[in-house]
Write a protein that holds these residues in place. Structure first.
Motif, PDB file in Angstrom:
ATOM      1  N   LEU A   1      20.390   3.570  10.378  1.00 38.05           N
ATOM      2  CA  LEU A   1      20.425   2.160  10.781  1.00 38.05           C
ATOM      3  C   LEU A   1      20.506   1.268   9.551  1.00 38.05           C
ATOM      4  N   SER A   2      20.675  -0.024   9.785  1.00 40.00           N
ATOM      5  CA  SER A   2      20.622  -0.977   8.675  1.00 40.00           C
ATOM      6  C   SER A   2      19.165  -1.124   8.235  1.00 40.00           C
ATOM      7  N   PRO A   3      18.924  -1.498   6.975  1.00 39.93           N
ATOM      8  CA  PRO A   3      17.543  -1.674   6.498  1.00 39.93           C
ATOM      9  C   PRO A   3      16.740  -2.680   7.335  1.00 39.93           C
ATOM     10  N   LYS A   4      17.397  -3.743   7.773  1.00 40.35           N
ATOM     11  CA  LYS A   4      16.697  -4.749   8.580  1.00 40.35           C
ATOM     12  C   LYS A   4      16.248  -4.148   9.919  1.00 40.35           C
ATOM     13  N   THR A   5      17.118  -3.377  10.537  1.00 42.92           N
ATOM     14  CA  THR A   5      16.761  -2.726  11.803  1.00 42.92           C
ATOM     15  C   THR A   5      15.691  -1.669  11.565  1.00 42.92           C
ATOM     16  N   GLY A   6      15.760  -0.985  10.443  1.00 42.26           N
ATOM     17  CA  GLY A   6      14.732  -0.009  10.097  1.00 42.26           C
ATOM     18  C   GLY A   6      13.364  -0.672  10.003  1.00 42.26           C
ATOM     19  N   GLN A   7      13.313  -1.851   9.397  1.00 42.59           N
ATOM     20  CA  GLN A   7      12.044  -2.563   9.284  1.00 42.59           C
ATOM     21  C   GLN A   7      11.552  -3.004  10.659  1.00 42.59           C
ATOM     22  N   ARG A   8      12.467  -3.411  11.515  1.00 46.41           N
ATOM     23  CA  ARG A   8      12.068  -3.781  12.888  1.00 46.41           C
ATOM     24  C   ARG A   8      11.457  -2.586  13.610  1.00 46.41           C
ATOM     25  N   ARG A   9      12.038  -1.395  13.403  1.00 44.21           N
ATOM     26  CA  ARG A   9      11.496  -0.190  14.039  1.00 44.21           C
ATOM     27  C   ARG A   9      10.099   0.118  13.497  1.00 44.21           C
ATOM     28  N   VAL A  10       9.899  -0.075  12.187  1.00 45.90           N
ATOM     29  CA  VAL A  10       8.568   0.149  11.599  1.00 45.90           C
ATOM     30  C   VAL A  10       7.560  -0.808  12.226  1.00 45.90           C
ATOM     31  N   ASN A  11       7.925  -2.070  12.349  1.00 47.23           N
ATOM     32  CA  ASN A  11       7.022  -3.064  12.940  1.00 47.23           C
ATOM     33  C   ASN A  11       6.699  -2.718  14.389  1.00 47.23           C
ATOM     34  N   ALA A  12       7.728  -2.363  15.146  1.00 53.00           N
ATOM     35  CA  ALA A  12       7.520  -2.010  16.555  1.00 53.00           C
ATOM     36  C   ALA A  12       6.669  -0.745  16.668  1.00 53.00           C
ATOM     37  N   ALA A  13       6.902   0.216  15.794  1.00 51.00           N
ATOM     38  CA  ALA A  13       6.139   1.460  15.828  1.00 51.00           C
ATOM     39  C   ALA A  13       4.676   1.214  15.469  1.00 51.00           C
ATOM     40  N   ALA A  14       4.422   0.314  14.537  1.00 50.71           N
ATOM     41  CA  ALA A  14       3.041  -0.015  14.163  1.00 50.71           C
ATOM     42  C   ALA A  14       2.320  -0.640  15.355  1.00 50.71           C
ATOM     43  N   GLU A  15       2.992  -1.523  16.074  1.00 49.48           N
ATOM     44  CA  GLU A  15       2.398  -2.121  17.278  1.00 49.48           C
ATOM     45  C   GLU A  15       2.149  -1.058  18.339  1.00 49.48           C
ATOM     46  N   TYR A  16       3.096  -0.154  18.503  1.00 45.24           N
ATOM     47  CA  TYR A  16       2.963   0.933  19.482  1.00 45.24           C
ATOM     48  C   TYR A  16       1.755   1.810  19.138  1.00 45.24           C
ATOM     49  N   LEU A  17       1.630   2.181  17.853  1.00 45.03           N
ATOM     50  CA  LEU A  17       0.498   3.004  17.421  1.00 45.03           C
ATOM     51  C   LEU A  17      -0.825   2.303  17.672  1.00 45.03           C
TER      52      LEU A  17
END
Length: 66
Positions: free
Chosen positions: A33-49
């Motif tokens: 993915l693009s770096p920006k989308t990668g960061q969005r996934r990290v943020n979403a994953a942190a909320e999920y965790l």
């Protein structure tokens, strides 16, 4: 997208256990993915965790009360 978030959440948990950080750029590289989308996934994953951990805490409290 939800499956990616779950996958990234697993990676985040592994990184935390190892005392490391997982960057958006690393997630982007792993998922293609693009770096920006990668960061969005990290943020979403942190909320999920965080939500998963809250739910586990509540389940533990319920079982103790019985």
């Amino acid at each position: 997208m939800q499956q990616q978030i779950v996958t990234v959440a697993e990676w985040l948990a592994e990184a935390e256990e190892a005392g490391q950080k997982l960057s958006g750029a690393e997630v982007a590289r792993r998922l293609g993915l693009s770096p920006k989308t990668g960061q969005r996934r990290v943020n979403a994953a942190a909320e999920y965790l965080e939500e998963q951990r809250r739910q586990q805490g509540r389940a533990r409290l319920r079982s103790v009360r019985r």
